[in-house]
Design a protein around this motif. Structure first.
Motif, PDB file in Angstrom:
ATOM      1  N   UNK A  68       0.804  -1.214   0.000  1.00 52.06           N
ATOM      2  CA  UNK A  68       0.000   0.000   0.000  1.00 52.06           C
ATOM      3  C   UNK A  68       0.837   1.263   0.000  1.00 52.06           C
ATOM      4  N   UNK A  69       2.031   1.233   0.518  1.00 49.57           N
ATOM      5  CA  UNK A  69       2.868   2.430   0.595  1.00 49.57           C
ATOM      6  C   UNK A  69       3.322   2.895  -0.780  1.00 49.57           C
ATOM      7  N   UNK A  70       3.298   2.005  -1.768  1.00 54.88           N
ATOM      8  CA  UNK A  70       3.723   2.387  -3.113  1.00 54.88           C
ATOM      9  C   UNK A  70       2.706   3.303  -3.787  1.00 54.88           C
ATOM     10  N   UNK A  71       1.433   3.231  -3.383  1.00 56.32           N
ATOM     11  CA  UNK A  71       0.371   4.035  -3.982  1.00 56.32           C
ATOM     12  C   UNK A  71      -0.083   5.180  -3.091  1.00 56.32           C
ATOM     13  N   UNK A  72       0.524   5.333  -1.938  1.00 59.91           N
ATOM     14  CA  UNK A  72       0.137   6.383  -1.004  1.00 59.91           C
ATOM     15  C   UNK A  72       0.952   7.640  -1.307  1.00 59.91           C
ATOM     16  N   UNK A  73       0.302   8.730  -1.730  1.00 59.56           N
ATOM     17  CA  UNK A  73       1.033   9.948  -2.083  1.00 59.56           C
ATOM     18  C   UNK A  73       1.844  10.533  -0.932  1.00 59.56           C
ATOM     19  N   UNK A  74       1.442  10.263   0.292  1.00 58.20           N
ATOM     20  CA  UNK A  74       2.180  10.789   1.436  1.00 58.20           C
ATOM     21  C   UNK A  74       3.484  10.033   1.656  1.00 58.20           C
TER      22      UNK A  74
END
Length: 108
Positions: A68-74
């Motif tokens: 999920x961190x790959x698609x999280x803009x933050x």
């Protein structure tokens, strides 16, 4: 002799396993901690909090299908650029629609 308060032999003082070794093992295998907190009053559920915690290395998480961190803009500059590009395209399209509607109003 009581066993309470003693660590397993593999993690004892003289075993040579230090915090870095233990952390490496945990990250390599992964650990899942799950729990629910429910607050009831007179058999009426007021609040439910579901907690799920996964501790694993990035490679192990990807292996488990967690990314999920790959698609999280933050958290990802690539995702941030992608979101900005999408937003830019939407704004350009909206601007074109507004200009088109304005041009149609000017035609007598």
């Amino acid at each position: 002799m009581s066993m309470a308060g003693r660590l397993p032999e593999s993690y004892g003082r003289d075993s040579g396993a230090n915090l870095a070794d233990i952390l490496e093992r945990v990250l390599d295998k992964g650990v899942v901690i799950a729990g629910d907190i429910r607050i009831n009053l007179l058999d009426i559920e007021l609040l439910t909090i579901k907690l799920r915690l996964v501790v694993a290395s990035v490679d192990k998480a990807r292996e488990m299908g967690i990314d999920w961190w790959e698609d999280d803009p933050a958290l990802s500059s690539g995702a941030r650029r992608s979101e900005l590009a999408r937003e830019n395209a939407e704004l350009r399209e909206r601007l074109a629609q507004l200009e088109s509607a304005d041009a149609q109003k000017e035609i007598p």
